[in-house]
Design a protein around this motif. Structure first.
Motif, PDB file in Angstrom:
ATOM      1  N   THR A   1       1.170  -0.967   0.274  1.00  0.00           N
ATOM      2  CA  THR A   1       0.625  -0.087  -0.010  1.00  0.00           C
ATOM      3  C   THR A   1       1.080   0.837  -0.119  1.00  0.00           C
ATOM      4  O   THR A   1       0.679   2.312  -0.630  1.00  0.00           O
ATOM      5  CB  THR A   1      -1.127  -0.120   1.236  1.00  0.00           C
ATOM      6  OG1 THR A   1      -1.318  -1.717   1.452  1.00  0.00           O
ATOM      7  CG2 THR A   1      -1.585   1.018   1.973  1.00  0.00           C
ATOM      8  N   ARG A   2       1.818   1.013   0.969  1.00  0.00           N
ATOM      9  CA  ARG A   2       2.907   2.195   1.025  1.00  0.00           C
ATOM     10  C   ARG A   2       3.678   2.246  -0.203  1.00  0.00           C
ATOM     11  O   ARG A   2       3.616   3.698  -1.178  1.00  0.00           O
ATOM     12  CB  ARG A   2       4.135   1.845   2.041  1.00  0.00           C
ATOM     13  CG  ARG A   2       4.273   3.278   1.871  1.00  0.00           C
ATOM     14  CD  ARG A   2       5.442   3.478   3.475  1.00  0.00           C
ATOM     15  NE  ARG A   2       5.890   2.022   3.585  1.00  0.00           N
ATOM     16  CZ  ARG A   2       5.703   0.387   4.441  1.00  0.00           C
ATOM     17  NH1 ARG A   2       4.547   0.491   5.351  1.00  0.00           N
ATOM     18  NH2 ARG A   2       6.468  -0.078   4.236  1.00  0.00           N
ATOM     19  N   GLN A   3       3.921   1.722  -0.928  1.00  0.00           N
ATOM     20  CA  GLN A   3       4.545   1.659  -2.532  1.00  0.00           C
ATOM     21  C   GLN A   3       3.817   2.444  -2.953  1.00  0.00           C
ATOM     22  O   GLN A   3       4.097   3.365  -3.748  1.00  0.00           O
ATOM     23  CB  GLN A   3       5.301   0.283  -2.579  1.00  0.00           C
ATOM     24  CG  GLN A   3       6.046   0.283  -4.453  1.00  0.00           C
ATOM     25  CD  GLN A   3       7.308   1.151  -3.462  1.00  0.00           C
ATOM     26  OE1 GLN A   3       8.016   1.323  -2.588  1.00  0.00           O
ATOM     27  NE2 GLN A   3       8.728   0.358  -3.985  1.00  0.00           N
ATOM     28  N   ARG A   4       2.332   1.632  -3.386  1.00  0.00           N
ATOM     29  CA  ARG A   4       1.762   2.230  -4.951  1.00  0.00           C
ATOM     30  C   ARG A   4       1.252   3.603  -4.460  1.00  0.00           C
ATOM     31  O   ARG A   4       1.147   4.388  -4.980  1.00  0.00           O
ATOM     32  CB  ARG A   4       0.425   1.241  -4.480  1.00  0.00           C
ATOM     33  CG  ARG A   4       0.777  -0.122  -4.907  1.00  0.00           C
ATOM     34  CD  ARG A   4      -0.373  -0.713  -4.593  1.00  0.00           C
ATOM     35  NE  ARG A   4      -0.657  -1.662  -5.496  1.00  0.00           N
ATOM     36  CZ  ARG A   4      -0.782  -3.374  -4.796  1.00  0.00           C
ATOM     37  NH1 ARG A   4      -1.337  -3.357  -3.545  1.00  0.00           N
ATOM     38  NH2 ARG A   4       0.078  -4.372  -5.369  1.00  0.00           N
ATOM     39  N   ILE A   5       1.217   4.452  -2.725  1.00  0.00           N
ATOM     40  CA  ILE A   5       0.710   5.495  -2.726  1.00  0.00           C
ATOM     41  C   ILE A   5       1.889   6.856  -3.358  1.00  0.00           C
ATOM     42  O   ILE A   5       1.484   7.421  -3.992  1.00  0.00           O
ATOM     43  CB  ILE A   5       0.171   5.807  -1.825  1.00  0.00           C
ATOM     44  CG1 ILE A   5      -1.090   4.903  -0.786  1.00  0.00           C
ATOM     45  CG2 ILE A   5       0.032   7.598  -0.904  1.00  0.00           C
ATOM     46  CD1 ILE A   5      -1.539   5.023  -0.131  1.00  0.00           C
ATOM     47  N   ARG A   6       3.293   6.381  -3.021  1.00  0.00           N
ATOM     48  CA  ARG A   6       4.336   6.706  -3.107  1.00  0.00           C
ATOM     49  C   ARG A   6       4.797   7.206  -4.123  1.00  0.00           C
ATOM     50  O   ARG A   6       5.240   8.201  -4.846  1.00  0.00           O
ATOM     51  CB  ARG A   6       5.303   6.956  -2.141  1.00  0.00           C
ATOM     52  CG  ARG A   6       5.935   5.898  -2.235  1.00  0.00           C
ATOM     53  CD  ARG A   6       7.520   5.585  -1.432  1.00  0.00           C
ATOM     54  NE  ARG A   6       7.581   4.055  -1.202  1.00  0.00           N
ATOM     55  CZ  ARG A   6       8.337   3.531  -0.053  1.00  0.00           C
ATOM     56  NH1 ARG A   6       8.473   4.428   0.814  1.00  0.00           N
ATOM     57  NH2 ARG A   6       8.819   2.972   0.231  1.00  0.00           N
ATOM     58  N   SER A   7       4.211   5.826  -5.067  1.00  0.00           N
ATOM     59  CA  SER A   7       4.937   6.181  -6.603  1.00  0.00           C
ATOM     60  C   SER A   7       3.959   6.620  -7.875  1.00  0.00           C
ATOM     61  O   SER A   7       3.977   7.143  -8.513  1.00  0.00           O
ATOM     62  CB  SER A   7       5.263   4.417  -6.944  1.00  0.00           C
ATOM     63  OG  SER A   7       4.232   3.809  -7.439  1.00  0.00           O
ATOM     64  N   ASP A   8       2.485   6.329  -7.278  1.00  0.00           N
ATOM     65  CA  ASP A   8       1.041   7.354  -7.992  1.00  0.00           C
ATOM     66  C   ASP A   8       1.961   9.065  -7.320  1.00  0.00           C
ATOM     67  O   ASP A   8       1.557   9.606  -8.598  1.00  0.00           O
ATOM     68  CB  ASP A   8      -0.029   6.371  -7.155  1.00  0.00           C
ATOM     69  CG  ASP A   8      -0.513   5.339  -8.562  1.00  0.00           C
ATOM     70  OD1 ASP A   8      -0.189   4.966  -9.241  1.00  0.00           O
ATOM     71  OD2 ASP A   8      -1.041   5.262  -6.985  1.00  0.00           O
ATOM     72  N   GLU A   9       1.494   9.020  -6.473  1.00  0.00           N
ATOM     73  CA  GLU A   9       1.466  10.686  -5.971  1.00  0.00           C
ATOM     74  C   GLU A   9       3.442  11.474  -6.837  1.00  0.00           C
ATOM     75  O   GLU A   9       3.357  12.432  -7.155  1.00  0.00           O
ATOM     76  CB  GLU A   9       1.985  10.458  -4.522  1.00  0.00           C
ATOM     77  CG  GLU A   9       0.429  10.737  -3.619  1.00  0.00           C
ATOM     78  CD  GLU A   9       0.961  10.543  -2.397  1.00  0.00           C
ATOM     79  OE1 GLU A   9       1.704  10.590  -1.721  1.00  0.00           O
ATOM     80  OE2 GLU A   9      -0.541  11.080  -2.284  1.00  0.00           O
ATOM     81  N   ALA A  10       4.679  10.235  -6.710  1.00  0.00           N
ATOM     82  CA  ALA A  10       5.673  11.031  -7.824  1.00  0.00           C
ATOM     83  C   ALA A  10       5.716  10.896  -9.012  1.00  0.00           C
ATOM     84  O   ALA A  10       5.954  12.193  -9.535  1.00  0.00           O
ATOM     85  CB  ALA A  10       7.148   9.658  -7.202  1.00  0.00           C
ATOM     86  N   SER A  11       4.815   9.986  -9.442  1.00  0.00           N
ATOM     87  CA  SER A  11       4.506   9.913 -10.606  1.00  0.00           C
ATOM     88  C   SER A  11       3.622  11.442 -11.237  1.00  0.00           C
ATOM     89  O   SER A  11       4.174  11.899 -12.751  1.00  0.00           O
ATOM     90  CB  SER A  11       4.054   8.807 -11.748  1.00  0.00           C
ATOM     91  OG  SER A  11       4.040   8.370 -12.464  1.00  0.00           O
ATOM     92  N   GLU A  12       2.721  11.132 -10.333  1.00  0.00           N
ATOM     93  CA  GLU A  12       2.166  12.691 -10.694  1.00  0.00           C
ATOM     94  C   GLU A  12       2.760  13.693 -10.347  1.00  0.00           C
ATOM     95  O   GLU A  12       2.927  14.905 -11.706  1.00  0.00           O
ATOM     96  CB  GLU A  12       0.999  12.214  -9.966  1.00  0.00           C
ATOM     97  CG  GLU A  12      -0.328  13.303 -10.151  1.00  0.00           C
ATOM     98  CD  GLU A  12      -1.859  13.628  -9.670  1.00  0.00           C
ATOM     99  OE1 GLU A  12      -2.129  14.840  -9.586  1.00  0.00           O
ATOM    100  OE2 GLU A  12      -1.824  12.923  -9.214  1.00  0.00           O
ATOM    101  N   ARG A  13       3.620  13.969  -9.941  1.00  0.00           N
ATOM    102  CA  ARG A  13       4.428  15.327  -9.664  1.00  0.00           C
ATOM    103  C   ARG A  13       5.293  15.331 -10.743  1.00  0.00           C
ATOM    104  O   ARG A  13       5.518  16.561 -10.926  1.00  0.00           O
ATOM    105  CB  ARG A  13       5.113  15.275  -8.315  1.00  0.00           C
ATOM    106  CG  ARG A  13       4.387  15.620  -6.305  1.00  0.00           C
ATOM    107  CD  ARG A  13       4.905  15.636  -5.938  1.00  0.00           C
ATOM    108  NE  ARG A  13       6.310  14.442  -5.276  1.00  0.00           N
ATOM    109  CZ  ARG A  13       6.023  13.884  -4.777  1.00  0.00           C
ATOM    110  NH1 ARG A  13       4.950  13.525  -3.922  1.00  0.00           N
ATOM    111  NH2 ARG A  13       6.551  12.662  -4.470  1.00  0.00           N
ATOM    112  N   LEU A  14       5.595  14.416 -11.418  1.00  0.00           N
ATOM    113  CA  LEU A  14       6.639  14.246 -12.258  1.00  0.00           C
ATOM    114  C   LEU A  14       6.191  14.643 -13.287  1.00  0.00           C
ATOM    115  O   LEU A  14       6.696  15.803 -13.952  1.00  0.00           O
ATOM    116  CB  LEU A  14       7.500  12.747 -12.373  1.00  0.00           C
ATOM    117  CG  LEU A  14       8.726  12.853 -13.691  1.00  0.00           C
ATOM    118  CD1 LEU A  14       9.584  13.060 -13.467  1.00  0.00           C
ATOM    119  CD2 LEU A  14       9.070  10.788 -13.594  1.00  0.00           C
TER     120      LEU A  14
END
Length: 330
Positions: A242-255
């Motif tokens: 869950t933690r990995q999915r949240i932070r990767s989704d958020e980081a990809s959107e910021r990128l």
């Protein structure tokens, strides 16, 4: 051998920048590796055994009936052509280049097809290979569409091979629950989502007979004992997922937003990378490399793949370089 992202040592030599000083965004891996569990001595001292719980952990994680662990999904890509006679293979392109290469090297007639061409060619193919979500374009196809293609291939004894290396953030789009059907082969990569590509672990999901045939090609002890222990622990870490999915989704959107701010709106992407097609690909790749930022370039269509920065400092470093490039090319 084909070239891939992650060739950091070569870049360090080419540009005279120490490896430790690079920001490597070239490989599309989650930049937050899962913690390494304590590995018992017996995992190092004894030959690996297949009743240690790894297969069950993978079945539970992927929602599959049965799996075959392999030393990275690349192993399966190279071995699958051995299980069929020569025929016609379609590869939905552009995608991970090793797919077409593996079938071509094994003597198959390979046609690289665009998404809109699949319907036209499908009934003349023996195998169709799809990467979903696609690497490097990020294109995602629905399960319904893929299952329709599978049904048409399977009724003639054909295969649909779906490489789901970047599927972990969108499990609802996975064909893993259907992989027990004859003629459907699903490949899953462990290293990308879990940020542990160096352990070389992947899984093949398919019907039992095909997995038995593939296991004969793979041979015994293909996955090391320590890797089996590590893989099982990571696959069972639901809080970590869950933690990995949240932070990767958020980081990809910021990128994606960052690239767009500087006039480089991505044409596609997924949770672990963004894809940019631009006439400035070569210049931008070189500009970044001279500043110790490594991107993945695809010269055939003048595109770049940006992996995820791991933290605020890495995002700031990338943004400063983008700003400098836009000013230099204003």
């Amino acid at each position: 051998m084909l070239e891939h992202g992650g060739r950091l040592r070569k870049a360090a030599l080419d540009y005279g920048i120490a490896e430790a000083d690079w920001l490597d965004l070239s490989s599309g891996l989650a930049p937050w590796p899962f913690p390494i569990p304590e590995i018992p001595l017996r995992a190092w001292a004894r030959l690996p055994e297949t009743d240690d719980g790894l297969e069950q952990a993978a079945c539970d994680y992927y929602g599959a009936a049965q799996v075959l662990p392999v030393a990275g999904s690349q192993m399966a890509i190279q071995l699958l052509p051995r299980l069929r006679r020569t025929g016609k293979v379609g590869v939905l392109s552009p995608c991970y280049a090793e797919h077409a290469e593996a079938w071509r090297r094994s003597g198959y007639i390979v046609r690289e097809v665009l998404e809109q061409e699949v319907e036209f060619f499908l009934d003349s193919l023996d195998v169709l290979v799809v990467v979903n979500p696609n690497n490097p374009t990020g294109l995602s196809l629905t399960p319904a569409r893929l299952l329709d293609w599978h049904a048409r291939l399977a009724q003639r004894g054909g295969w649909l091979v779906v490489d789901e290396a970047f599927m972990d953030n969108t499990p609802q789009l996975s064909l893993a629950p259907y992989a027990h059907q004859v003629g459907l082969v699903v490949l899953r990569s462990f290293g990308k989502f879990f940020g542990l590509a160096g352990v070389r672990l992947g899984f093949v999901l398919a019907e039992r007979k095909l997995l038995r045939l593939l296991a004969e090609q793979v041979g015994p002890w293909a996955v090391s004992g320590p890797t089996r222990v590590l893989g099982q622990v990571c696959l069972q870490d639901t809080e970590g997922h869950t933690r990995q999915r949240i932070r990767s989704d958020e980081a990809s959107e910021r990128l994606a937003l960052m690239l767009a701010r500087y006039g480089f709106k991505p044409q596609g992407g997924c949770a672990l990378f963004q894809c940019l097609i631009t006439e400035h690909a070569q210049a931008l790749h070189e500009f970044m490399a001279r500043r110790g930022i490594l991107l993945r370039i695809f010269t055939h269509n003048s595109s770049l793949r940006f992996g995820l920065p791991a933290d605020v400092a890495e995002e700031a470093r990338l943004e400063q370089a983008l700003l400098a490039f836009t000013k230099d090319n204003a």
